[in-house]
Design an enzyme around this catalytic site. Structure first.
Site, PDB file in Angstrom:
ATOM      1  N   ALA A 138     -12.006   6.547  14.414  1.00  0.00           N
ATOM      2  CA  ALA A 138     -12.928   6.329  13.285  1.00  0.00           C
ATOM      3  C   ALA A 138     -12.932   4.874  12.832  1.00  0.00           C
ATOM      4  CB  ALA A 138     -12.535   7.241  12.125  1.00  0.00           C
TER       5      ALA A 138
ATOM      6  N   ASP B  71      -1.495   6.625  17.860  1.00  0.00           N
ATOM      7  CA  ASP B  71      -2.055   6.390  19.192  1.00  0.00           C
ATOM      8  C   ASP B  71      -2.190   7.752  19.869  1.00  0.00           C
ATOM      9  OD1 ASP B  71      -2.367   5.831  21.958  1.00  0.00           O
ATOM     10  OD2 ASP B  71      -1.364   3.891  21.714  1.00  0.00           O
TER      11      ASP B  71
ATOM     12  N   ASN C 237     -13.392  11.844  19.575  1.00  0.00           N
ATOM     13  CA  ASN C 237     -14.219  10.679  19.896  1.00  0.00           C
ATOM     14  C   ASN C 237     -13.419   9.519  20.476  1.00  0.00           C
ATOM     15  OD1 ASN C 237     -16.523   8.624  19.325  1.00  0.00           O
ATOM     16  ND2 ASN C 237     -14.833   7.881  18.071  1.00  0.00           N
TER      17      ASN C 237
ATOM     18  N   SER D 272     -19.895  11.502  27.874  1.00  0.00           N
ATOM     19  CA  SER D 272     -20.672  10.316  28.252  1.00  0.00           C
ATOM     20  C   SER D 272     -21.620  10.695  29.385  1.00  0.00           C
ATOM     21  CB  SER D 272     -19.735   9.216  28.758  1.00  0.00           C
ATOM     22  OG  SER D 272     -20.464   8.142  29.327  1.00  0.00           O
TER      23      SER D 272
ATOM     24  N   TYR E 273     -13.191   5.732  35.015  1.00  0.00           N
ATOM     25  CA  TYR E 273     -13.754   6.067  33.698  1.00  0.00           C
ATOM     26  C   TYR E 273     -14.632   7.313  33.823  1.00  0.00           C
ATOM     27  CZ  TYR E 273     -16.467   5.911  29.398  1.00  0.00           C
ATOM     28  OH  TYR E 273     -17.075   6.261  28.214  1.00  0.00           O
TER      29      TYR E 273
ATOM     30  N   GLU F  21     -18.068  -1.483  20.093  1.00  0.00           N
ATOM     31  CA  GLU F  21     -17.036  -2.374  20.649  1.00  0.00           C
ATOM     32  C   GLU F  21     -16.619  -1.937  22.060  1.00  0.00           C
ATOM     33  OE1 GLU F  21     -13.860  -2.720  17.757  1.00  0.00           O
ATOM     34  OE2 GLU F  21     -15.299  -3.184  16.171  1.00  0.00           O
TER      35      GLU F  21
HETATM   36  P1  NDP Z   1     -15.394   1.646  20.264  1.00  0.00           P
HETATM   37  O1  NDP Z   1     -14.574   0.773  21.131  1.00  0.00           O
HETATM   38  O2  NDP Z   1     -16.265   1.002  19.246  1.00  0.00           O
HETATM   39  O3  NDP Z   1     -14.486   2.729  19.543  1.00  0.00           O
HETATM   40  C1  NDP Z   1     -13.413   3.360  20.190  1.00  0.00           C
HETATM   41  C2  NDP Z   1     -12.546   4.069  19.164  1.00  0.00           C
HETATM   42  O4  NDP Z   1     -11.501   4.755  19.863  1.00  0.00           O
HETATM   43  C3  NDP Z   1     -11.912   3.105  18.201  1.00  0.00           C
HETATM   44  O5  NDP Z   1     -12.006   3.621  16.896  1.00  0.00           O
HETATM   45  C4  NDP Z   1     -10.461   3.064  18.644  1.00  0.00           C
HETATM   46  O6  NDP Z   1      -9.620   2.908  17.514  1.00  0.00           O
HETATM   47  C5  NDP Z   1     -10.268   4.446  19.249  1.00  0.00           C
HETATM   48  N1  NDP Z   1      -9.192   4.442  20.230  1.00  0.00           N
HETATM   49  C6  NDP Z   1      -9.177   3.821  21.433  1.00  0.00           C
HETATM   50  N2  NDP Z   1      -7.994   3.955  22.034  1.00  0.00           N
HETATM   51  C7  NDP Z   1      -7.225   4.700  21.171  1.00  0.00           C
HETATM   52  C8  NDP Z   1      -5.899   5.167  21.221  1.00  0.00           C
HETATM   53  N3  NDP Z   1      -5.084   4.903  22.257  1.00  0.00           N
HETATM   54  N4  NDP Z   1      -5.420   5.893  20.173  1.00  0.00           N
HETATM   55  C9  NDP Z   1      -6.211   6.157  19.120  1.00  0.00           C
HETATM   56  N5  NDP Z   1      -7.489   5.746  19.023  1.00  0.00           N
HETATM   57  C10 NDP Z   1      -7.985   5.012  20.039  1.00  0.00           C
HETATM   58  O7  NDP Z   1     -16.285   2.513  21.277  1.00  0.00           O
HETATM   59  P2  NDP Z   1     -17.353   3.690  21.022  1.00  0.00           P
HETATM   60  O8  NDP Z   1     -17.544   3.972  19.607  1.00  0.00           O
HETATM   61  O9  NDP Z   1     -18.526   3.360  21.849  1.00  0.00           O
HETATM   62  O10 NDP Z   1     -16.592   4.874  21.758  1.00  0.00           O
HETATM   63  C11 NDP Z   1     -16.370   6.141  21.152  1.00  0.00           C
HETATM   64  C12 NDP Z   1     -16.461   7.209  22.233  1.00  0.00           C
HETATM   65  O11 NDP Z   1     -17.784   7.225  22.775  1.00  0.00           O
HETATM   66  C13 NDP Z   1     -15.522   6.994  23.415  1.00  0.00           C
HETATM   67  O12 NDP Z   1     -14.969   8.244  23.796  1.00  0.00           O
HETATM   68  C14 NDP Z   1     -16.448   6.474  24.514  1.00  0.00           C
HETATM   69  O13 NDP Z   1     -15.969   6.759  25.798  1.00  0.00           O
HETATM   70  C15 NDP Z   1     -17.715   7.247  24.189  1.00  0.00           C
HETATM   71  N6  NDP Z   1     -18.934   6.684  24.725  1.00  0.00           N
HETATM   72  C16 NDP Z   1     -19.337   5.415  24.431  1.00  0.00           C
HETATM   73  C17 NDP Z   1     -20.523   4.918  24.950  1.00  0.00           C
HETATM   74  C18 NDP Z   1     -20.990   3.534  24.711  1.00  0.00           C
HETATM   75  O14 NDP Z   1     -21.871   3.056  25.471  1.00  0.00           O
HETATM   76  N7  NDP Z   1     -20.502   2.828  23.704  1.00  0.00           N
HETATM   77  C19 NDP Z   1     -21.370   5.764  25.786  1.00  0.00           C
HETATM   78  C20 NDP Z   1     -20.845   7.063  26.064  1.00  0.00           C
HETATM   79  C21 NDP Z   1     -19.691   7.507  25.518  1.00  0.00           C
HETATM   80  P3  NDP Z   1      -8.337   1.941  17.430  1.00  0.00           P
HETATM   81  O15 NDP Z   1      -8.583   0.786  18.372  1.00  0.00           O
HETATM   82  O16 NDP Z   1      -8.259   1.559  16.002  1.00  0.00           O
HETATM   83  O17 NDP Z   1      -7.226   2.815  17.859  1.00  0.00           O
HETATM   84  C1  8X3 Z   2     -20.179   4.722  28.246  1.00  0.00           C
HETATM   85  C2  8X3 Z   2     -21.453   4.628  29.002  1.00  0.00           C
HETATM   86  O1  8X3 Z   2     -22.470   3.900  31.187  1.00  0.00           O
HETATM   87  O2  8X3 Z   2     -21.120   2.283  30.000  1.00  0.00           O
HETATM   88  O3  8X3 Z   2     -19.587   5.950  28.442  1.00  0.00           O
HETATM   89  O4  8X3 Z   2     -20.094   4.108  31.132  1.00  0.00           O
HETATM   90  S1  8X3 Z   2     -21.258   3.686  30.392  1.00  0.00           S
END
Ligand code: NDP
Ligand code: 8X3
Length: 254
Positions: free
Chosen positions: A14, A61, A88, A141, A154, A190
């Site tokens: 979050a 984590d 998420n 995804s 991935y 991010e």
């Molecule tokens: P961000 O990098 O913006 O957010 C990722 C979140 O995951 C952060 O809040 C981070 O929090 C948390 N996170 C990562 N690693 C850990 C860990 N080891 N423990 C706890 N928390 C963790 O990316 P998105 O918002 O884009 O990604 C969210 C989800 O959406 C992911 O599952 C991603 O695979 C999926 N997704 C994203 C897409 C995209 O194009 N952006 C497309 C399809 C799916 P913190 O670092 O504070 O721990």
């Molecule tokens: C994130 C979408 O296409 O960058 O899951 O892998 S992609």
């Protein structure tokens, strides 16, 4: 429409992107939010924004099962009855071929995206079963539906999320617990900054020349899912930018 006022939603990841937008959106529907992540300053900022009564923050984590259980098995009494779980937290780490990819990146993706999601679910699902109610949304995804070059691991992790989502729906079928997945295409968060290890130029080039999804677009879908009447389960949703046809085909004007 479900009355969500005062119901508790636990959201992993979050602190940015989709998870942060989801926290804001579900709070706007009157839900109380348990916001999880590793970055305390981000969690504190969200608490300031949404208010102490409405938001509990948990720093752990997802890869570390002791940390996960330490946080989730000892929730304060008022926050124990988690109604909604949004799985998420996740990221891609690196882009690398099967023959040359970095095994540390592979470990991280499998540990966070697959094992982390399972650890969190294992801590939360039994309570939902006892209460015989709940809503789970797993963030998969397009990478869980297709495979693209240099993204094999991935994609494997997100194919696993797709399978876990289906497995949860089967195993939880005896109960009033709805299980849904949202599979986004390219969302400007991010995500790419993490994938490219902080390289801002590489990261922003992923989102140039077309209109990528924004985190709020995914929060829209989540809101739709959680506000359906109790006899409706939106089981599986693929959401793409209008200019994206597949993982490898995006109409860009550069
Ligand atoms: P961000 O990098 O913006 O957010 C990722 C979140 O995951 C952060 O809040 C981070 O929090 C948390 N996170 C990562 N690693 C850990 C860990 N080891 N423990 C706890 N928390 C963790 O990316 P998105 O918002 O884009 O990604 C969210 C989800 O959406 C992911 O599952 C991603 O695979 C999926 N997704 C994203 C897409 C995209 O194009 N952006 C497309 C399809 C799916 P913190 O670092 O504070 O721990
Ligand atoms: C994130 C979408 O296409 O960058 O899951 O892998 S992609």
């Amino acid at each position: 429409m479900m009355n969500l006022t005062g119901r508790i939603a636990l959201i992993t990841g979050a602190t940015s992107g989709i998870g942060q937008a989801t926290a804001r959106r579900l709070a706007s529907l009157g839900m109380k939010i348990i916001a999880c992540g590793r970055r305390p300053e981000r969690l504190a900022a969200l608490k300031d924004e949404l208010g102490e009564e409405n938001l509990l923050t948990l720093e752990f984590d997802v890869r570390n099962q002791d940390e996960v259980n330490g946080a989730l098995n000892h929730l304060p009494k008022a926050w124990k009855n988690v109604y909604m779980l949004v799985n998420n937290a996740g990221n891609a780490h690196g882009l690398g071929s099967m023959q040359e990819g970095d095994t540390n990146d592979w470990d991280t993706m499998i540990d966070v995206n697959v094992k982390g999601l399972l650890y969190v679910s294992k801590a939360i699902l039994p309570g939902m079963v006892v209460r015989n109610e709940g809503q789970i949304v797993n963030i998969g995804s397009i990478a869980g539906k297709e495979v693209y070059p240099n993204g094999g691991v991935y994609c494997a992790s997100k194919h696993a999320v797709d399978a876990i989502n289906k497995g949860m729906r089967l195993d939880l079928n005896p109960y009033d617990i709805r299980v849904s997945a949202i599979h986004p295409g390219l969302v400007e968060t991010e995500f790419s900054l993490v994938r490219f290890k902080g390289d801002q130029e590489k990261s922003s080039s992923v989102y140039q020349g077309y209109s990528p999804l924004q985190a709020d677009d995914i929060a829209d879908a989540l809101e739709f899912i959680v506000t359906r009447p109790s006899h409706v389960n939106i089981a599986d949703v693929l959401i793409l930018p209008a200019e994206q046809a597949s993982s490898t085909m995006v109409r860009k004007s550069l």
